[in-house]
Design an enzyme around this catalytic site. Structure first.
Site, PDB file in Angstrom:
ATOM      1  N   HIS A 283     -80.911 -14.464 -57.796  1.00  0.00           N
ATOM      2  CA  HIS A 283     -79.770 -14.212 -56.915  1.00  0.00           C
ATOM      3  C   HIS A 283     -78.535 -13.793 -57.720  1.00  0.00           C
ATOM      4  CE1 HIS A 283     -79.366 -18.645 -57.686  1.00  0.00           C
ATOM      5  NE2 HIS A 283     -78.080 -18.354 -57.730  1.00  0.00           N
ATOM      6  N   ASP A 313     -87.013 -16.545 -57.658  1.00  0.00           N
ATOM      7  CA  ASP A 313     -85.600 -16.513 -58.048  1.00  0.00           C
ATOM      8  C   ASP A 313     -85.435 -16.356 -59.558  1.00  0.00           C
ATOM      9  OD1 ASP A 313     -82.876 -16.573 -57.915  1.00  0.00           O
ATOM     10  OD2 ASP A 313     -82.702 -18.659 -57.242  1.00  0.00           O
ATOM     11  N   GLY A 394     -71.827 -21.903 -60.379  1.00  0.00           N
ATOM     12  CA  GLY A 394     -71.613 -21.372 -61.719  1.00  0.00           C
ATOM     13  C   GLY A 394     -72.740 -21.739 -62.666  1.00  0.00           C
ATOM     14  N   SER A 396     -75.911 -21.568 -61.813  1.00  0.00           N
ATOM     15  CA  SER A 396     -77.103 -20.791 -61.461  1.00  0.00           C
ATOM     16  C   SER A 396     -77.639 -20.003 -62.651  1.00  0.00           C
ATOM     17  CB  SER A 396     -76.778 -19.801 -60.338  1.00  0.00           C
ATOM     18  OG  SER A 396     -76.988 -20.364 -59.079  1.00  0.00           O
ATOM     19  N   SER A 411     -81.686 -22.686 -59.714  1.00  0.00           N
ATOM     20  CA  SER A 411     -81.605 -21.892 -58.493  1.00  0.00           C
ATOM     21  C   SER A 411     -80.501 -22.416 -57.581  1.00  0.00           C
ATOM     22  CB  SER A 411     -82.951 -21.905 -57.759  1.00  0.00           C
ATOM     23  OG  SER A 411     -82.877 -21.209 -56.531  1.00  0.00           O
TER      24      SER A 411
END
Length: 544
Positions: A283, A313, A394, A396, A411
């Site tokens: 993402h 992801d 932040g 991720s 994720s």
């Protein structure tokens, strides 16, 4: 006569003793055939043994997990016969009711009939059930739909629990971000030096005790965990002044990366056919095609070559500098890194750590596998690793690892690192297989001093990372900020670290830190929750 009788009695007793021994001896020998005590195994060794047993058991196996307290591998089996073969190889056998086929079928039923935003589920081998989580947004009709789907599966197959938070992806917006991984344990603050800078026109030379500019020992703006104070233009380590002998020389797992209006974290440095690249969340890869080490965009890192989200992801970002030799390591937030040499499959019960640019380093345990999470708006991801490790926006894409093994990419989840919560991770092994990447980019050893002459250092890595340019370390002492940007604080809008560790306050644009701007005071001028981050043109905002 009596003598003959006595002798006969003794002989008879001897024969009886021999006969008794003949009877007992086989039983004595049989006792040595009892199953040996379970082996004490490392996570890596347990995973290898589990893979072997899983292949041997076939459909008689029903998952496995680690008893981390004892170091034992626990294999779920469907029969006593299968249990014997498990114990013979040093694992603990647990006879259960639900087969793995049945559990996977149940998970498919949930995907087909209970695709409710704000829900997640995973297979828990410890309970031999599917565990469903419903976040705080699942109420009314949504909860009724979930209850209908799970009610038809029976209590022996599924358990429904509530999560106090709200499931969301953990990418963050640029406008409030902490540059260079200055966060939580990473500490974008100076250790023992003089904290803040004041100065007209945005020039932020550090003031305070001994003129030290941020880092202990006069190393400059970079803090022990990696992120230096941002300067709007150039700032570098003059004369090779140290940022810490164990810090990475470039971006590593957990470093902050910026793309468009998004901020994420680097997962793991890899190579693809010999070319340097890194993995992060898919993402994040969808948020921006290009990524930099600083919020201002002056330190380009790479370009997305593959991004997969939803369903899975992960994203692969190829370094723009084809000669780059990024270190295969993760930022530990204390001035050192953990070398990463391989990838490993997750196992329930495995102890893991996560490094992210917002909250730094946190640890926890894998609680579920093959998890599905519905973030809403059609963003449903399957095959994830569920944990009780916390994370925040932040983080991720950041690295989840166990010792020197890469395990997952952050994720999303619910909660935060104050209240706790659940976090889901993309398995690294799946991302590597899909992209053809290999763990271990090679080279780029620790050492960390900024190169003289340029605002160097990747976010969260070698210490000087900066929004807009470079927080830097000057040889011998003062960390200086370039005029026109923002050092620790610039008049008219730079967020500077307040005395004694109050947050990054600001005189104008900066908004999120606890504590107002303080003039150069001795002590550690640190940024909020470790997230002090003056941006280009002097804004010192921090995420959340």
């Amino acid at each position: 006569m009596n003598k003959r009788l006595r002798t006969g009695a003794i002989a008879a007793a001897g024969v009886a003793a021999v006969a008794a021994a003949a009877i007992l001896l086989p039983n004595a020998n049989a006792s040595t055939d009892q199953p040996a005590a379970p082996k004490t195994l490392s996570a890596h060794s347990a995973t290898q043994l589990a893979a072997s047993l899983k292949a041997d058991l076939g459909d008689k196996g029903a998952g496995w997990y680690l008893d981390s307290a004892k170091g034992h591998l626990v294999m779920n089996v469907l029969s006593e016969e299968a249990a014997k073969s498990v114990t013979a190889k040093g694992a603990v056998a647990k006879v259960v009711h639900n087969s793995m086929t049945a559990l996977k079928a149940g998970a498919k039923t949930l995907r087909d009939s209970a695709s409710v935003p704000g829900t997640a589920w995973s297979i828990d081998p410890k309970t031999n059930k599917i565990v469903v989580l419903a976040d705080r947004t699942v109420t009314g009709a949504k909860m009724a739909t979930l209850n209908k789907a799970t009610g038809g599966m029976g209590e022996g197959m599924v358990t429904v629990k509530r999560s106090q938070g709200e499931f969301k992806r953990y990418d963050g917006g640029n406008a409030g971000s902490a540059a260079g991984g200055a966060s939580g344990a990473n500490g974008g603050q100076a250790a023992g030096g003089a904290g803040n800078a004041a100065g007209a026109g945005g020039a932020g030379d550090a003031a305070g005790a001994g003129g030290a500019g941020g880092a202990a020992g006069g190393a400059g703006d970079a803090a022990a965990g990696g992120a230096g104070d941002a300067a709007g233009g150039a700032g570098d380590a003059a004369g090779g002044a140290g940022d810490g002998g164990q810090q990475a020389a470039g971006p590593v797992g957990g470093s902050a990366i910026f793309g468009g209006n998004a901020r994420c974290s680097l997962g793991f440095n890899v190579t693809v056919k010999g070319a340097p690249a890194f993995l992060t969340a898919g993402h994040c890869g969808n948020d921006s095609k290009t990524w930099t080490a600083d919020q201002g965009g002056s330190q380009p890192l790479g370009t997305v070559s593959d991004s997969q989200f939803p369903k899975t992801d992960f994203a692969l970002v190829t370094y723009d500098d084809t000669a780059a030799k990024p270190q295969s390591a993760v930022d530990l937030g204390n001035g050192s890194t953990q070398e990463i040499t391989k990838a490993a499959e997750a196992a329930v019960g495995m102890k893991v750590q996560r490094s992210g640019s917002t909250t730094g380093l946190h640890d926890g345990t894998v609680t579920g596998l093959d998890a599905t999470v519905n973030y809403g708006n059609g963003d449903i991801v399957n095959g994830l690793i569920q944990t009780d490790v916390c994370a925040e926006p932040g983080d991720s894409g950041g690295a989840m690892f166990s010792d020197d093994s890469a395990v997952g990419l952050t994720s999303g989840g619910s909660g935060d690192c104050t209240a706790g919560g659940e976090t889901f991770f993309q398995p690294v092994t799946d991302a590597l297989k899909a992209t053809g990447a290999e763990i271990g980019a090679g080279g780029g050893g620790a050492g960390g001093a900024g190169d003289a002459g340029g605002g160097d250092a990747a976010a969260g890595g070698a210490g000087d990372a900066a929004a807009g340019g470079a927080g830097d370390a000057a040889a011998g002492g003062a960390g200086d900020a370039a005029a026109g940007g923002a050092g620790d604080a610039a008049a008219g809008g730079a967020g500077d670290a307040a005395a004694g560790g109050a947050g990054a306050g600001d005189a104008g644009a900066g908004d999120a830190a606890a504590g107002d701007a303080g003039a150069g005071s001795a002590g550690a001028g640190d940024a909020g929750a470790g997230a002090q981050d003056p941006g280009a043109a002097g804004s010192g905002d921090s995420l959340n």
